[in-house]
Motif scaffolding. Structure first.
Motif, PDB file in Angstrom:
ATOM      1  N   LYS A  46       0.831  -1.209   0.000  1.00  0.00           N
ATOM      2  CA  LYS A  46       0.000   0.000   0.000  1.00  0.00           C
ATOM      3  C   LYS A  46       0.863   1.255   0.000  1.00  0.00           C
ATOM      4  O   LYS A  46       0.600   2.197  -0.749  1.00  0.00           O
ATOM      5  N   ASP A  47       1.895   1.277   0.827  1.00  0.00           N
ATOM      6  CA  ASP A  47       2.777   2.441   0.895  1.00  0.00           C
ATOM      7  C   ASP A  47       3.442   2.714  -0.454  1.00  0.00           C
ATOM      8  O   ASP A  47       3.519   3.866  -0.892  1.00  0.00           O
TER       9      ASP A  47
ATOM     10  N   ARG B 191       2.318   1.751  -3.406  1.00  0.00           N
ATOM     11  CA  ARG B 191       1.263   2.191  -4.334  1.00  0.00           C
ATOM     12  C   ARG B 191       0.959   3.670  -4.141  1.00  0.00           C
ATOM     13  O   ARG B 191       0.868   4.435  -5.116  1.00  0.00           O
ATOM     14  N   GLU B 192       0.842   4.086  -2.892  1.00  0.00           N
ATOM     15  CA  GLU B 192       0.530   5.489  -2.615  1.00  0.00           C
ATOM     16  C   GLU B 192       1.678   6.405  -3.027  1.00  0.00           C
ATOM     17  O   GLU B 192       1.443   7.500  -3.551  1.00  0.00           O
TER      18      GLU B 192
ATOM     19  N   THR C 204      -4.287   4.784  -7.160  1.00  0.00           N
ATOM     20  CA  THR C 204      -5.371   4.286  -6.314  1.00  0.00           C
ATOM     21  C   THR C 204      -5.394   2.763  -6.420  1.00  0.00           C
ATOM     22  O   THR C 204      -4.760   2.180  -7.323  1.00  0.00           O
ATOM     23  N   GLN C 205      -6.138   2.130  -5.530  1.00  0.00           N
ATOM     24  CA  GLN C 205      -6.306   0.677  -5.634  1.00  0.00           C
ATOM     25  C   GLN C 205      -6.929   0.325  -6.972  1.00  0.00           C
ATOM     26  O   GLN C 205      -6.519  -0.644  -7.618  1.00  0.00           O
TER      27      GLN C 205
ATOM     28  N   GLU D  40      -3.633  -5.621   0.463  1.00  0.00           N
ATOM     29  CA  GLU D  40      -3.083  -4.561   1.309  1.00  0.00           C
ATOM     30  C   GLU D  40      -3.482  -4.706   2.777  1.00  0.00           C
ATOM     31  O   GLU D  40      -2.743  -4.261   3.659  1.00  0.00           O
TER      32      GLU D  40
END
Length: 76
Positions: free
Chosen positions: A15-16, A18-19, A24-25, A43
């Motif tokens: 998640k980190d 990706r951000e 976005t998801q 995630e």
């Protein structure tokens, strides 16, 4: 740390990344032909992903498997 906690820690790392990549998801899911819910489960640590699934995630995040697997802080 138990297995569930390890999966949660690993999911947070994904998640980190990706951000940091500004995705976005839903965008990541679209890039790798998955649904957003699948990315959300990953995630959260709700699934134990296969090697092939992780390869797809890395491709979508435009990172190497080695970068994903680093145990300390990762560099992008």
């Amino acid at each position: 740390m138990d297995k569930e906690q390890e999966l949660q820690k690993f999911g947070k790392k994904i998640k980190d990344i990706r951000e940091l990549k500004g995705l976005t998801q839903a965008q990541l899911a679209h890039k790798i032909n998955k649904d957003r819910e699948s990315i959300a489960r990953l995630e959260r640590g709700g699934i134990n992903p296969t090697y092939l699934y992780l390869m797809e995630v890395c491709e979508g995040l435009e990172i190497t498997m080695e970068e994903l697997m680093k145990s300390n802080n990762f560099e992008l």
